[in-house]
Scaffold this motif. Sequence first.
Motif, mmCIF file in Angstrom:
data_model
loop_
_atom_site.group_PDB
_atom_site.id
_atom_site.type_symbol
_atom_site.label_atom_id
_atom_site.label_comp_id
_atom_site.label_asym_id
_atom_site.label_seq_id
_atom_site.Cartn_x
_atom_site.Cartn_y
_atom_site.Cartn_z
ATOM 1 N N ASP A 77 0.815 -1.218 0.000
ATOM 2 C CA ASP A 77 0.000 0.000 0.000
ATOM 3 C C ASP A 77 0.848 1.266 0.000
ATOM 4 O O ASP A 77 0.367 2.336 0.357
ATOM 5 N N ILE A 78 2.116 1.125 -0.381
ATOM 6 C CA ILE A 78 2.994 2.292 -0.477
ATOM 7 C C ILE A 78 3.601 2.342 -1.876
ATOM 8 O O ILE A 78 3.458 1.408 -2.656
ATOM 9 N N ASP A 79 4.292 3.415 -2.154
ATOM 10 C CA ASP A 79 4.975 3.614 -3.426
ATOM 11 C C ASP A 79 5.955 2.469 -3.674
ATOM 12 O O ASP A 79 6.804 2.185 -2.830
ATOM 13 N N ILE A 80 5.843 1.806 -4.797
ATOM 14 C CA ILE A 80 6.669 0.629 -5.074
ATOM 15 C C ILE A 80 8.150 0.982 -5.204
ATOM 16 O O ILE A 80 9.017 0.203 -4.816
ATOM 17 N N GLU A 81 8.447 2.159 -5.726
ATOM 18 C CA GLU A 81 9.850 2.564 -5.850
ATOM 19 C C GLU A 81 10.489 2.727 -4.467
ATOM 20 O O GLU A 81 11.612 2.290 -4.235
ATOM 21 N N LYS A 98 8.319 -3.012 -13.167
ATOM 22 C CA LYS A 98 7.708 -3.191 -14.495
ATOM 23 C C LYS A 98 6.192 -3.133 -14.373
ATOM 24 O O LYS A 98 5.630 -3.189 -13.284
ATOM 25 N N THR A 99 5.550 -3.013 -15.522
ATOM 26 C CA THR A 99 4.101 -3.099 -15.610
ATOM 27 C C THR A 99 3.745 -3.583 -17.007
ATOM 28 O O THR A 99 4.633 -3.804 -17.838
ATOM 29 N N PHE A 100 2.471 -3.739 -17.237
ATOM 30 C CA PHE A 100 1.987 -4.186 -18.540
ATOM 31 C C PHE A 100 0.872 -3.260 -19.011
ATOM 32 O O PHE A 100 0.172 -2.661 -18.184
ATOM 33 N N GLU A 101 0.715 -3.154 -20.308
ATOM 34 C CA GLU A 101 -0.335 -2.329 -20.878
ATOM 35 C C GLU A 101 -1.696 -2.811 -20.382
ATOM 36 O O GLU A 101 -1.946 -4.010 -20.281
ATOM 37 N N ASN A 102 -2.560 -1.874 -20.045
ATOM 38 C CA ASN A 102 -3.902 -2.163 -19.552
ATOM 39 C C ASN A 102 -3.903 -2.979 -18.262
ATOM 40 O O ASN A 102 -4.779 -3.803 -18.016
ATOM 41 N N PHE A 105 -1.411 -2.317 -12.070
ATOM 42 C CA PHE A 105 -0.405 -2.479 -11.028
ATOM 43 C C PHE A 105 1.015 -2.319 -11.556
ATOM 44 O O PHE A 105 1.306 -2.643 -12.704
ATOM 45 N N MET A 106 1.885 -1.851 -10.681
ATOM 46 C CA MET A 106 3.332 -1.856 -10.901
ATOM 47 C C MET A 106 3.852 -3.094 -10.173
ATOM 48 O O MET A 106 3.339 -3.436 -9.098
ATOM 49 N N LEU A 107 4.881 -3.734 -10.732
ATOM 50 C CA LEU A 107 5.396 -4.985 -10.184
ATOM 51 C C LEU A 107 6.906 -4.915 -10.029
ATOM 52 O O LEU A 107 7.591 -4.277 -10.817
ATOM 53 N N CYS A 108 7.410 -5.612 -9.030
ATOM 54 C CA CYS A 108 8.844 -5.686 -8.829
ATOM 55 C C CYS A 108 9.177 -7.000 -8.123
ATOM 56 O O CYS A 108 8.668 -7.263 -7.032
ATOM 57 N N ASP A 109 10.006 -7.823 -8.756
ATOM 58 C CA ASP A 109 10.404 -9.111 -8.189
ATOM 59 C C ASP A 109 11.661 -8.976 -7.352
ATOM 60 O O ASP A 109 12.528 -8.139 -7.622
ATOM 61 N N LEU A 120 6.495 -7.693 -5.360
ATOM 62 C CA LEU A 120 5.734 -6.591 -4.808
ATOM 63 C C LEU A 120 4.775 -6.123 -5.894
ATOM 64 O O LEU A 120 5.145 -6.029 -7.065
ATOM 65 N N LYS A 121 3.561 -5.817 -5.504
ATOM 66 C CA LYS A 121 2.516 -5.401 -6.437
ATOM 67 C C LYS A 121 1.834 -4.181 -5.828
ATOM 68 O O LYS A 121 1.342 -4.245 -4.708
ATOM 69 N N ALA A 122 1.838 -3.051 -6.558
ATOM 70 C CA ALA A 122 1.228 -1.815 -6.049
ATOM 71 C C ALA A 122 0.345 -1.187 -7.106
ATOM 72 O O ALA A 122 0.712 -1.132 -8.283
ATOM 73 N N LYS A 123 -0.801 -0.706 -6.683
ATOM 74 C CA LYS A 123 -1.709 0.012 -7.600
ATOM 75 C C LYS A 123 -0.957 1.174 -8.224
ATOM 76 O O LYS A 123 -0.172 1.844 -7.563
ATOM 77 N N LYS A 124 -1.164 1.399 -9.502
ATOM 78 C CA LYS A 124 -0.479 2.485 -10.194
ATOM 79 C C LYS A 124 -0.778 3.844 -9.576
ATOM 80 O O LYS A 124 0.065 4.726 -9.601
ATOM 81 N N THR A 125 -1.914 4.018 -8.942
ATOM 82 C CA THR A 125 -2.239 5.301 -8.312
ATOM 83 C C THR A 125 -1.360 5.592 -7.107
ATOM 84 O O THR A 125 -1.226 6.735 -6.711
#
Length: 128
Positions: A77-81, A98-102, A105-109, A120-125
Motif C-alpha cells: 500500500d505504499i509507493d513501489i519505488e 515493471k508493468t503491462f499495458e492495460n 499495477f506496478m510490479l517488482c520481483d 511486490l505489487k502496487a496500484k499504479k495510483t
Amino acid sequence: MKAKFSDVILYVQNVKNLRKFYVENFDFKVLEEDDIWVLLNAGSVNIGFHKIGEKYLKSIDPNHQFDNNTKIVFEIDIDIESARKELISKGVSMREIKTFENYDFMLCDGTDSEGNVFQLKAKKTTSI
C-alpha cells in the motif's frame, strides 16, 4: 465442495533465516514456530516455512539457492519505488520495476535469503 486458500508452505533449508527475512522486511506476525517450522500471517493467507528433511539437507551445499517455479506475491500500500529502495538498502536482491499495458499495477520481483522469488505489487495510483 467449497475450498478457501488459507496457507502456503515452502520446504526450506533454514527456517530461522526466512522467519527473520519476512518478519523484518514485511512485518509479518509469527503465528506458530518451533525448530523445524514457522507459520507467518501475511494478510489473507499464511506462509509456512518447513525445514527440509535431514536426508535431503546432507546432499545440499549450505549456500545453494533453489530454483523453483513458485512466486509469492505481496500487494503493498505504499509507493513501489520506495519499497524497492528500502529492500535494496537492506541487501535484498530486487529486479527492476515493471508493468503491462492495460494493467493497473506496478510490479517488482525480488528474492529472499534462500532464492525464493517474491513480487511486490502496487496500484499504479500509489506507485511511480
